[in-house]
Motif scaffolding. Structure first.
Motif, PDB file in Angstrom:
ATOM      1  N   ASP A  67       0.933  -1.122   0.071  1.00 59.54           N
ATOM      2  CA  ASP A  67      -0.250   0.001  -0.275  1.00 59.54           C
ATOM      3  C   ASP A  67       0.611   1.442   0.004  1.00 59.54           C
ATOM      4  O   ASP A  67       0.552   1.656   0.567  1.00 59.54           O
ATOM      5  N   PHE A  68       2.103   0.897  -0.037  1.00 64.68           N
ATOM      6  CA  PHE A  68       3.122   2.458  -0.484  1.00 64.68           C
ATOM      7  C   PHE A  68       3.246   3.022  -1.868  1.00 64.68           C
ATOM      8  O   PHE A  68       2.823   2.021  -3.277  1.00 64.68           O
ATOM      9  N   GLU A  69       3.389   4.389  -2.677  1.00 64.48           N
ATOM     10  CA  GLU A  69       2.796   4.696  -3.503  1.00 64.48           C
ATOM     11  C   GLU A  69       4.491   5.746  -3.725  1.00 64.48           C
ATOM     12  O   GLU A  69       4.526   6.275  -2.899  1.00 64.48           O
ATOM     13  N   ILE A  70       4.975   5.238  -4.895  1.00 68.32           N
ATOM     14  CA  ILE A  70       6.532   5.956  -4.938  1.00 68.32           C
ATOM     15  C   ILE A  70       6.119   7.317  -5.504  1.00 68.32           C
ATOM     16  O   ILE A  70       5.492   7.699  -6.656  1.00 68.32           O
ATOM     17  N   ILE A  71       6.493   8.366  -5.465  1.00 70.21           N
ATOM     18  CA  ILE A  71       6.348   9.643  -5.419  1.00 70.21           C
ATOM     19  C   ILE A  71       7.918  10.647  -5.395  1.00 70.21           C
ATOM     20  O   ILE A  71       7.793  10.819  -6.026  1.00 70.21           O
ATOM     21  N   GLN A  72       9.172   9.426  -5.249  1.00 68.97           N
ATOM     22  CA  GLN A  72      10.346  10.054  -5.336  1.00 68.97           C
ATOM     23  C   GLN A  72      11.209   8.759  -5.650  1.00 68.97           C
ATOM     24  O   GLN A  72      11.273   8.212  -5.333  1.00 68.97           O
ATOM     25  N   HIS A  73      11.910   9.024  -7.227  1.00 65.80           N
ATOM     26  CA  HIS A  73      12.435   7.632  -7.327  1.00 65.80           C
ATOM     27  C   HIS A  73      13.661   7.846  -8.515  1.00 65.80           C
ATOM     28  O   HIS A  73      13.907   9.074  -9.375  1.00 65.80           O
ATOM     29  N   SER A  74      14.930   8.148  -7.460  1.00 68.98           N
ATOM     30  CA  SER A  74      16.172   8.756  -7.923  1.00 68.98           C
ATOM     31  C   SER A  74      17.444   7.731  -7.037  1.00 68.98           C
ATOM     32  O   SER A  74      17.456   6.689  -6.851  1.00 68.98           O
ATOM     33  N   GLY A  75      18.256   7.303  -8.672  1.00 68.56           N
ATOM     34  CA  GLY A  75      19.464   6.973  -8.926  1.00 68.56           C
ATOM     35  C   GLY A  75      21.060   7.895  -7.868  1.00 68.56           C
ATOM     36  O   GLY A  75      20.981   8.598  -8.322  1.00 68.56           O
ATOM     37  N   ILE A  76      21.872   7.064  -7.152  1.00 71.80           N
ATOM     38  CA  ILE A  76      22.821   8.487  -6.701  1.00 71.80           C
ATOM     39  C   ILE A  76      23.894   7.518  -7.259  1.00 71.80           C
ATOM     40  O   ILE A  76      24.163   6.089  -7.189  1.00 71.80           O
ATOM     41  N   ARG A  77      24.575   7.943  -7.469  1.00 69.46           N
ATOM     42  CA  ARG A  77      26.115   7.968  -8.091  1.00 69.46           C
ATOM     43  C   ARG A  77      25.513   6.718  -9.482  1.00 69.46           C
ATOM     44  O   ARG A  77      26.007   5.783  -9.698  1.00 69.46           O
ATOM     45  N   VAL A  78      25.012   7.845 -10.708  1.00 67.53           N
ATOM     46  CA  VAL A  78      24.924   6.628 -11.954  1.00 67.53           C
ATOM     47  C   VAL A  78      25.651   6.547 -12.662  1.00 67.53           C
ATOM     48  O   VAL A  78      26.170   6.014 -14.069  1.00 67.53           O
ATOM     49  N   PHE A  79      27.150   7.301 -12.586  1.00 61.74           N
ATOM     50  CA  PHE A  79      27.862   7.807 -13.415  1.00 61.74           C
ATOM     51  C   PHE A  79      29.865   7.336 -12.940  1.00 61.74           C
ATOM     52  O   PHE A  79      30.270   6.333 -13.619  1.00 61.74           O
ATOM     53  N   SER A  80      30.007   7.917 -11.550  1.00 53.36           N
ATOM     54  CA  SER A  80      30.832   8.229 -10.956  1.00 53.36           C
ATOM     55  C   SER A  80      31.596   6.364 -10.983  1.00 53.36           C
ATOM     56  O   SER A  80      32.941   6.518 -11.081  1.00 53.36           O
ATOM     57  N   ASP A  81      30.559   5.533 -10.363  1.00 51.77           N
ATOM     58  CA  ASP A  81      31.120   4.463  -9.682  1.00 51.77           C
ATOM     59  C   ASP A  81      31.367   4.131 -11.334  1.00 51.77           C
ATOM     60  O   ASP A  81      31.909   2.460 -11.090  1.00 51.77           O
ATOM     61  N   TYR A  82      31.695   4.637 -12.199  1.00 47.96           N
ATOM     62  CA  TYR A  82      31.615   2.764 -13.333  1.00 47.96           C
ATOM     63  C   TYR A  82      33.024   3.348 -14.452  1.00 47.96           C
ATOM     64  O   TYR A  82      33.743   2.910 -15.054  1.00 47.96           O
ATOM     65  N   LEU A  83      33.415   4.841 -13.885  1.00 47.65           N
ATOM     66  CA  LEU A  83      34.437   5.864 -14.200  1.00 47.65           C
ATOM     67  C   LEU A  83      36.062   4.017 -13.511  1.00 47.65           C
ATOM     68  O   LEU A  83      36.372   4.547 -12.791  1.00 47.65           O
ATOM     69  N   ASN A  84      37.120   4.399 -14.403  1.00 49.31           N
ATOM     70  CA  ASN A  84      38.360   3.109 -13.957  1.00 49.31           C
ATOM     71  C   ASN A  84      38.973   4.723 -13.715  1.00 49.31           C
ATOM     72  O   ASN A  84      38.796   5.636 -13.524  1.00 49.31           O
ATOM     73  N   SER A  85      40.057   4.722 -12.907  1.00 55.99           N
ATOM     74  CA  SER A  85      40.854   5.759 -12.342  1.00 55.99           C
ATOM     75  C   SER A  85      41.188   6.390 -13.504  1.00 55.99           C
ATOM     76  O   SER A  85      41.992   7.438 -13.092  1.00 55.99           O
ATOM     77  N   GLU A  86      41.733   5.963 -14.960  1.00 57.68           N
ATOM     78  CA  GLU A  86      42.578   6.310 -15.886  1.00 57.68           C
ATOM     79  C   GLU A  86      41.369   7.730 -16.026  1.00 57.68           C
ATOM     80  O   GLU A  86      41.709   9.073 -16.464  1.00 57.68           O
ATOM     81  N   SER A  87      40.257   7.345 -16.581  1.00 56.81           N
ATOM     82  CA  SER A  87      38.915   7.994 -16.449  1.00 56.81           C
ATOM     83  C   SER A  87      38.489   8.763 -15.777  1.00 56.81           C
ATOM     84  O   SER A  87      38.075  10.416 -16.082  1.00 56.81           O
ATOM     85  N   ARG A  88      39.007   9.032 -14.733  1.00 54.30           N
ATOM     86  CA  ARG A  88      38.590   9.949 -13.992  1.00 54.30           C
ATOM     87  C   ARG A  88      39.681  10.791 -13.424  1.00 54.30           C
ATOM     88  O   ARG A  88      39.577  11.663 -13.090  1.00 54.30           O
ATOM     89  N   ASN A  89      40.703  10.609 -13.956  1.00 50.19           N
ATOM     90  CA  ASN A  89      41.661  11.188 -13.703  1.00 50.19           C
ATOM     91  C   ASN A  89      41.392  12.594 -15.061  1.00 50.19           C
ATOM     92  O   ASN A  89      42.629  13.601 -14.208  1.00 50.19           O
ATOM     93  N   GLN A  90      40.765  11.966 -15.674  1.00 52.58           N
ATOM     94  CA  GLN A  90      40.606  12.644 -17.353  1.00 52.58           C
ATOM     95  C   GLN A  90      40.106  13.446 -16.964  1.00 52.58           C
ATOM     96  O   GLN A  90      38.735  14.286 -17.749  1.00 52.58           O
ATOM     97  N   THR A  91      39.129  13.350 -16.065  1.00 53.20           N
ATOM     98  CA  THR A  91      37.274  14.253 -15.831  1.00 53.20           C
ATOM     99  C   THR A  91      37.291  15.618 -15.047  1.00 53.20           C
ATOM    100  O   THR A  91      38.032  15.521 -14.237  1.00 53.20           O
ATOM    101  N   ASN A  92      36.482  15.960 -14.883  1.00 55.92           N
ATOM    102  CA  ASN A  92      36.579  17.522 -15.043  1.00 55.92           C
ATOM    103  C   ASN A  92      35.245  17.354 -13.859  1.00 55.92           C
ATOM    104  O   ASN A  92      34.016  17.003 -14.296  1.00 55.92           O
TER     105      ASN A  92
END
Length: 256
Positions: free
Chosen positions: A196-221
């Motif tokens: 009997d619950f209705e979803i009124i907000q649905h969000s993802g947390i870290r939808v991109f950040s955790d998929y970057l490897n260390s090389e990609s992260r170092n080159q990212t703003n």
């Protein structure tokens, strides 16, 4: 016998890895955005079930809400008490599990359960106990470790990780901060709707950040990456790929 995870042994590392980082701040920022409606109301009865160090509870207490916190970790609960005392804010603290939370403290206007379900010995059974403490027309704020993200992250890393995923043996394997019971968002949403619950907000947390490897992260703003996180965190597909998923749900009466 499987038991709920107690973070007494990892309290310092837990805070350093989770909250004292940019990714931890992103997590808090998105949660606060989703809970913004509660900054415009006062004196709600709020239970933080498995509060940890109580960062979100401390924030809500600043808006005049009546806060009740519980956790099985004495170290994290003590940290929450110290932070409340330093902020000169009041709350009731209980060193206990969700399952043993005092029955006389019946129902609440808002129940918070953040990053808890995935560490429980009986996730859905205990979550049902949490749902029962929400008043009709009250709210549940539920954040959980996303099984979609765990699968996807391990597959794109490749190597030895593929075979355990094929055979569904990857759960609970890895470092001590890898939860044993990540959840699929669609299954949790269905569970809430069945209760009997209705979803009124649905969000993802870290939808991109955790998929970057260390090389990609170092080159990212960093600021551009954060802007993208905020831009896509509530869009379908992306939100269900976040490392965590946050659901804000309202409890309806059984008859609608």
């Amino acid at each position: 016998m499987q038991q709920d995870r107690n973070f007494d042994d990892l309290a310092e590392r837990f805070n350093a890895r989770i909250y004292d980082t940019l990714k931890g701040q992103l997590r808090l920022d998105i949660l606060k955005q989703d809970l913004e409606q509660f900054t415009r109301t006062h004196s709600l009865k709020v239970w933080d079930a498995g509060c940890g160090a109580g960062q979100i509870s401390l924030w809500l207490a600043g808006f005049g809400h009546q806060m009740t916190l519980c956790d099985i970790s004495a170290k994290l609960l003590n940290q929450a008490q110290q932070d409340f005392a330093e902020a000169k804010l009041q709350a009731d603290f209980h060193h206990t599990s969700i399952q043993q939370f005092p029955p006389q403290l019946t129902q609440f206007d808002l129940v918070i359960c953040h990053a808890v379900v995935e560490w429980l010995a009986t996730p859905l059974e205990t979550l049902k106990q949490v749902l029962d403490r929400v008043k009709t027309r009250g709210y549940l704020s539920l954040m959980f470790y996303n099984r979609n993200a765990m699968v996807y992250k391990n597959v794109i890393r490749g190597g030895w990780r593929l075979e355990p995923i094929l055979n569904d043996r990857y759960i609970g394997v890895g470092n001590k901060l890898s939860p044993p019971f990540p959840q699929y968002p669609n299954e949790i949403i269905q569970f809430l709707q069945n209760n009997d619950f209705e979803i009124i907000q649905h969000s993802g947390i870290r939808v991109f950040s955790d998929y970057l490897n260390s090389e990609s992260r170092n080159q990212t703003n960093e600021q551009e990456l954060l802007a993208l996180e905020h831009q896509y965190c509530r869009q379908p597909t992306y939100r269900d790929m976040g490392r965590y998923v946050h659901l804000l749900a309202e409890k309806k009466s059984p008859n609608g």
